[in-house]
Design a protein around this motif. Sequence first.
Motif, PDB file in Angstrom:
ATOM      1  N   TRP A   1       0.715  -1.128   0.048  1.00  0.00           N
ATOM      2  CA  TRP A   1       0.065   0.088  -0.118  1.00  0.00           C
ATOM      3  C   TRP A   1       0.906   1.311   0.053  1.00  0.00           C
ATOM      4  N   ALA A   2       1.937   1.150   0.993  1.00  0.00           N
ATOM      5  CA  ALA A   2       2.585   2.444   0.796  1.00  0.00           C
ATOM      6  C   ALA A   2       3.518   2.794  -0.356  1.00  0.00           C
TER       7      ALA A   2
ATOM      8  N   GLU B   1       2.589   5.470  -6.909  1.00  0.00           N
ATOM      9  CA  GLU B   1       2.287   5.124  -8.232  1.00  0.00           C
ATOM     10  C   GLU B   1       1.249   5.765  -8.679  1.00  0.00           C
ATOM     11  N   SER B   2       0.922   5.688 -10.040  1.00  0.00           N
ATOM     12  CA  SER B   2      -0.406   6.390 -10.631  1.00  0.00           C
ATOM     13  C   SER B   2      -1.343   5.345 -10.587  1.00  0.00           C
ATOM     14  N   PRO B   3      -2.634   5.985  -9.983  1.00  0.00           N
ATOM     15  CA  PRO B   3      -3.783   4.880  -9.448  1.00  0.00           C
ATOM     16  C   PRO B   3      -4.405   4.495 -10.893  1.00  0.00           C
ATOM     17  N   SER B   4      -4.243   5.103 -11.958  1.00  0.00           N
ATOM     18  CA  SER B   4      -4.757   4.897 -13.045  1.00  0.00           C
ATOM     19  C   SER B   4      -4.308   3.344 -13.740  1.00  0.00           C
ATOM     20  N   ALA B   5      -5.086   2.795 -14.715  1.00  0.00           N
ATOM     21  CA  ALA B   5      -4.669   1.458 -15.193  1.00  0.00           C
ATOM     22  C   ALA B   5      -3.365   1.526 -15.905  1.00  0.00           C
ATOM     23  N   GLY B   6      -3.257   2.615 -16.931  1.00  0.00           N
ATOM     24  CA  GLY B   6      -2.107   2.624 -17.456  1.00  0.00           C
ATOM     25  C   GLY B   6      -2.251   1.985 -18.974  1.00  0.00           C
TER      26      GLY B   6
END
Length: 259
Positions: A29-30, A35-40
Amino acid sequence: MKRPPNWTNLLLWAIYLALLAVLLPHTAWAFGRFESPSAGWLDVPWGLITGWAAAFAFEAAIAALTHKLAKHIESTPRYTAGRVWLRRISYQYLNAYAGGLLVAVGVSVLANFGHAVEYGREFAIYGQYRIPPLLYSLAFGGILPLVSLLFARILANTVETEGDANPELTRSKQTIRELQTELQTTRARLTEADARATTAEQRFAAAGDLVARLFAEEKRQRILAAAERWPELPAASIAIIASSSPGYVSEVLKGGDGR
């Protein structure tokens, strides 16, 4: 002979790995927070995958370094001179294994402490007993990875107390036993040599006394010495050895003084 499995040690490792498994999602989690929360790309949640991969790398590093440090502690030499306690601590903890473990543990501590603060709920004990929430965040989050150092010591002590012999100590004891055996053998040989020397001295002294009597000026002494040394010889032979007459020899051997 194959040694039986150390069930206590295996149980401790199972407990320790279970602890790291509990810490793993908190560490993931940390890392995921950075990192980017989007799927990418291709709708793959790369941020989530990266977070879990980084978390696994650090928690696995903690397990591996704990094992290495425990083995290193087991091999601590038996110091007998100088500040023994300081030399032991320096050997056990001032090394690359302990340094790497502290780095990995530090990352895990920060991750789990942050998770505890982020999702920690209020306890009634906070207000009722005026206990600061920080204490609980440390106890249930940040302090858990520090158990790694304790486990490294406990696992090493478990092996030591169950009798794993130190190779250097075993070799030293074997050398001492061999030297003691050799010393006992040498003492036995010296005792035997002394006994032989004493016997030889006694025989030499007796032979010297006999020679002195055989060459004494008094014929009677020569006759008695020859008769004592060679009792099987006839009087004529003794007379030749003592440079005397057979009649005188017979008289002396009968108990007379030959006069």
